[in-house]
Design a protein around this motif. Structure first.
Motif, PDB file in Angstrom:
ATOM      1  N   LEU A   1       0.839  -1.199   0.000  1.00  0.00           N
ATOM      2  CA  LEU A   1       0.000   0.000   0.000  1.00  0.00           C
ATOM      3  C   LEU A   1       0.875   1.251   0.000  1.00  0.00           C
ATOM      4  O   LEU A   1       0.631   2.215  -0.712  1.00  0.00           O
ATOM      5  N   ARG A   2       1.932   1.189   0.803  1.00  0.00           N
ATOM      6  CA  ARG A   2       2.793   2.360   0.918  1.00  0.00           C
ATOM      7  C   ARG A   2       3.418   2.704  -0.429  1.00  0.00           C
ATOM      8  O   ARG A   2       3.457   3.861  -0.840  1.00  0.00           O
ATOM      9  N   ALA A   3       3.863   1.661  -1.131  1.00  0.00           N
ATOM     10  CA  ALA A   3       4.462   1.912  -2.453  1.00  0.00           C
ATOM     11  C   ALA A   3       3.415   2.464  -3.421  1.00  0.00           C
ATOM     12  O   ALA A   3       3.699   3.381  -4.199  1.00  0.00           O
ATOM     13  N   GLU A   4       2.197   1.936  -3.358  1.00  0.00           N
ATOM     14  CA  GLU A   4       1.141   2.424  -4.251  1.00  0.00           C
ATOM     15  C   GLU A   4       0.867   3.902  -4.013  1.00  0.00           C
ATOM     16  O   GLU A   4       0.602   4.655  -4.938  1.00  0.00           O
ATOM     17  N   LEU A   5       0.921   4.280  -2.729  1.00  0.00           N
ATOM     18  CA  LEU A   5       0.606   5.670  -2.406  1.00  0.00           C
ATOM     19  C   LEU A   5       1.700   6.622  -2.895  1.00  0.00           C
ATOM     20  O   LEU A   5       1.516   7.825  -2.926  1.00  0.00           O
ATOM     21  N   ARG A   6       2.837   6.041  -3.284  1.00  0.00           N
ATOM     22  CA  ARG A   6       3.916   6.887  -3.813  1.00  0.00           C
ATOM     23  C   ARG A   6       4.001   6.810  -5.335  1.00  0.00           C
ATOM     24  O   ARG A   6       4.862   7.423  -5.935  1.00  0.00           O
ATOM     25  N   THR A   7       3.121   6.008  -5.941  1.00  0.00           N
ATOM     26  CA  THR A   7       3.230   5.806  -7.394  1.00  0.00           C
ATOM     27  C   THR A   7       2.326   6.776  -8.146  1.00  0.00           C
ATOM     28  O   THR A   7       1.110   6.730  -7.984  1.00  0.00           O
ATOM     29  N   PRO A   8       2.912   7.649  -8.966  1.00  0.00           N
ATOM     30  CA  PRO A   8       2.078   8.570  -9.748  1.00  0.00           C
ATOM     31  C   PRO A   8       1.475   7.857 -10.959  1.00  0.00           C
ATOM     32  O   PRO A   8       1.818   6.713 -11.253  1.00  0.00           O
ATOM     33  N   ARG A   9       0.611   8.594 -11.646  1.00  0.00           N
ATOM     34  CA  ARG A   9      -0.082   8.006 -12.791  1.00  0.00           C
ATOM     35  C   ARG A   9       0.900   7.514 -13.857  1.00  0.00           C
ATOM     36  O   ARG A   9       0.731   6.435 -14.429  1.00  0.00           O
ATOM     37  N   SER A  10       1.966   8.299 -14.062  1.00  0.00           N
ATOM     38  CA  SER A  10       2.892   7.934 -15.148  1.00  0.00           C
ATOM     39  C   SER A  10       3.536   6.572 -14.921  1.00  0.00           C
ATOM     40  O   SER A  10       3.934   5.913 -15.870  1.00  0.00           O
ATOM     41  N   ARG A  11       3.648   6.160 -13.652  1.00  0.00           N
ATOM     42  CA  ARG A  11       4.273   4.855 -13.387  1.00  0.00           C
ATOM     43  C   ARG A  11       3.263   3.798 -12.984  1.00  0.00           C
ATOM     44  O   ARG A  11       3.623   2.755 -12.446  1.00  0.00           O
ATOM     45  N   THR A  12       1.971   4.072 -13.224  1.00  0.00           N
ATOM     46  CA  THR A  12       0.935   3.112 -12.849  1.00  0.00           C
ATOM     47  C   THR A  12       0.801   2.038 -13.923  1.00  0.00           C
ATOM     48  O   THR A  12       0.587   2.344 -15.092  1.00  0.00           O
ATOM     49  N   ARG A  13       1.013   0.800 -13.503  1.00  0.00           N
ATOM     50  CA  ARG A  13       0.900  -0.343 -14.443  1.00  0.00           C
ATOM     51  C   ARG A  13      -0.218  -1.264 -13.956  1.00  0.00           C
ATOM     52  O   ARG A  13      -0.466  -1.344 -12.752  1.00  0.00           O
ATOM     53  N   PRO A  14      -0.827  -2.010 -14.894  1.00  0.00           N
ATOM     54  CA  PRO A  14      -1.857  -2.968 -14.464  1.00  0.00           C
ATOM     55  C   PRO A  14      -1.266  -4.038 -13.568  1.00  0.00           C
ATOM     56  O   PRO A  14      -0.065  -4.314 -13.604  1.00  0.00           O
ATOM     57  N   GLU A  15      -2.113  -4.651 -12.758  1.00  0.00           N
ATOM     58  CA  GLU A  15      -1.682  -5.815 -11.983  1.00  0.00           C
ATOM     59  C   GLU A  15      -1.450  -6.972 -12.957  1.00  0.00           C
ATOM     60  O   GLU A  15      -1.957  -6.942 -14.083  1.00  0.00           O
ATOM     61  N   PRO A  16      -0.681  -7.999 -12.547  1.00  0.00           N
ATOM     62  CA  PRO A  16      -0.444  -9.138 -13.447  1.00  0.00           C
ATOM     63  C   PRO A  16      -1.780  -9.769 -13.840  1.00  0.00           C
ATOM     64  O   PRO A  16      -2.666  -9.887 -13.002  1.00  0.00           O
ATOM     65  N   VAL A  17      -1.901 -10.152 -15.109  1.00  0.00           N
ATOM     66  CA  VAL A  17      -3.177 -10.686 -15.598  1.00  0.00           C
ATOM     67  C   VAL A  17      -3.585 -11.912 -14.790  1.00  0.00           C
ATOM     68  O   VAL A  17      -2.767 -12.806 -14.536  1.00  0.00           O
ATOM     69  N   ASP A  18      -4.838 -11.911 -14.350  1.00  0.00           N
ATOM     70  CA  ASP A  18      -5.385 -13.081 -13.656  1.00  0.00           C
ATOM     71  C   ASP A  18      -6.491 -13.631 -14.536  1.00  0.00           C
ATOM     72  O   ASP A  18      -6.613 -13.250 -15.696  1.00  0.00           O
TER      73      ASP A  18
END
Ligand SMILES: Nc1nc2c(c(=O)[nH]1)N[C@H]1C(S)=C(S)[C@@H](COP(=O)(O)O)O[C@H]1N2
Ligand SMILES: [Mo]
Length: 441
Positions: free
Chosen positions: A212-229
């Motif tokens: 969660l902490r890492a997500e809260l530091r991730t801006p839109r430009s570095r937002t990637r989808p989760e691994p395909v399930d």
């Protein structure tokens, strides 16, 4: 996983493989893993975050709701629905202490219930593709799971809609709110427990899959989808238009906005004017009587004329007694600072003065009553009488109030006299009291 469900004859659940292939081929357009769901944010982690919030919050909403049913006094048949069969809750004497108990439980029930609405909607959005699973019934386990989901989603939306309509006094539905909301709650509770049992392992695994902490530091430009399930993550994700932290902020901000527009009704004071979502608490009186009126004298068809020649009738003892208002004023007066807390979540705390109910019980000749039935001048309606428990009659702060904040009660607040009992649901604090019967049973 699936292989375990196959039997040696190449059949699955008794159907030949060719049949399954046919089902898969002939799927209804739009169903199954399709590319129409393109949000790059949708995925098990995000769903699990919303799920974790609801896992903590929902039991509190349900629990406080069921407490409200008990507070209404099912032992006197005045909790609705009165007949609930084997869904009967363990009845116990609702306490009178702390005086703010019902204000807290019901404020939390209504307030948290509303605050969680954005989270529920976000959770539903996050799992929307599952609605179109194909084949719709691939295994017995899946059918059962989908059935619990149907009950879960159906009941949560039903509870939200009926609850919101109730606090807006908008009885557009042709059934009793209490009956519907009560049984709906049990449907929800059953489906919720089943859902948690089924999903807890996935929830834990998914929450651990990202920080969660890492997500809260991730801006839109570095937002990637989760691994395909095999369920939620988009096969053909679009470019993100918002980061995960942005999505969480949006939902959290929505919840916070609802909270800001709601808390004022329970907390009161200067915050009351911010509770814009509540229709109550707008009508107020003058001077010492300047605090919210739920149902005005006009609405209850009580006029100054109907209080002329008023006498309080006391029953239950060896003989009936009638007291004029000056007789009540001549009795020992007691003042208590007590809230009125309505089932709709709003509350207001005032200084009430009047005669102790237990003094009236003694005067009536029943110093140790088992219960008391209070009736109002108001001729008929859901509020024209209430039964109080023994502890509610005997509490030293339980009053037949004649005054509030030092002034006589206004007609809207129940002149000539109203009941006020600590921690009791607002509705049982009868206004325009005409008689009290102290009962030995
Ligand atoms: N006779 C009578 N008593 C009544 C009511 C009413 O409509 N009639 N309203 C009840 C309800 S629902 C609440 S929450 C409390 C406080 O309502 P008020 O703001 O109208 O006084 O009074 C209760 N006592
Ligand atoms: Mo109420």
């Amino acid at each position: 996983m699936r292989a375990q469900e196959d039997d040696p004859g190449g059949r699955r659940y008794g159907f030949p493989r060719a049949w399954w292939r046919g089902v898969a081929r002939n799927r209804v357009p739009g169903f199954g893993r399709s590319r129409i769901w393109r949000s790059p944010l949708r995925g098990p982690w995000l769903t699990a975050v919303f799920g974790a919030v609801l896992l903590v919050g929902m039991p509190v909403v349900v629990g406080t709701g069921l407490l409200s049913y008990i507070a209404y006094g099912p032992q006197f048949g005045q909790a609705l629905p009165a007949e609930v069969g084997w869904l009967r809750l363990p009845g116990f004497e609702w306490p009178t202490r702390p005086a703010w108990l019902y204000r807290l439980t019901q404020g939390v029930h209504v307030g948290l219930g509303m605050v969680l609405v954005p989270v529920v909607l976000a959770k539903l959005w996050s799992v929307a593709p599952k609605l179109l699973d194909w084949p719709p019934a691939a295994s017995l386990a899946q059918v059962l799971e989908r059935l619990t989901l149907l009950l879960l989603v159906g009941s949560v939306l039903f509870e939200i809609v009926t609850g919101l309509l109730n606090i807006q006094y908008d009885y557009v539905f042709g059934f009793s709110f209490y009956t519907a909301h009560y049984f709906g709650a049990w449907v929800f509770l059953g489906a919720f427990v089943a859902h948690v049992v089924i999903k807890l392992p996935v929830l834990v695994r998914s929450l651990r899959s990202r920080s969660l902490r890492a997500e809260l530091r991730t801006p839109r430009s570095r937002t990637r989808p989760e691994p395909v399930d095999d369920q939620l993550v988009a096969l053909d994700p679009a470019e993100p238009t918002v980061s995960r932290r942005g999505a969480l902020a949006l939902v959290g901000g929505g919840a916070a906005l609802v909270a800001v527009l709601t808390v004022g009704q329970s907390v009161g004071g200067a915050l009351r004017s911010t509770s814009l979502l509540l229709p109550r608490g707008r009508t107020t009186g003058e001077g010492a009587n300047r605090f919210p009126v739920n149902r005005t004298a006009w609405a209850a068809r009580v006029t100054p004329a109907s209080t002329e020649g008023w006498r309080l009738l006391l029953r239950g003892g060896p003989e009936e007694r009638r007291l004029v208002i000056d007789a009540l004023r001549g009795m020992p007066q007691h003042t208590a600072r007590l809230p009125i807390a309505c089932v709709e979540g709003w509350s207001t705390t005032q200084d009430w003065s009047g005669v102790r109910l237990r003094d009236l019980a003694a005067l009536a000749g029943v110093p140790e009553p088992a219960s008391a039935q209070v009736r109002s001048l108001e001729v008929s309606g859901p509020f024209d009488s209430a039964v109080l428990q023994r502890n509610q009659v005997l509490d030293p702060d339980s009053l037949l109030a004649l005054r509030v904040n030092g002034a006589p009660l206004s007609l809207d607040h129940g002149y000539p006299a109203r009941v006020i009992v600590p921690a009791m649901p607002g509705v049982h604090n009868t206004k325009w009291v005409s008689s009290i019967e102290f009962r030995r049973i």
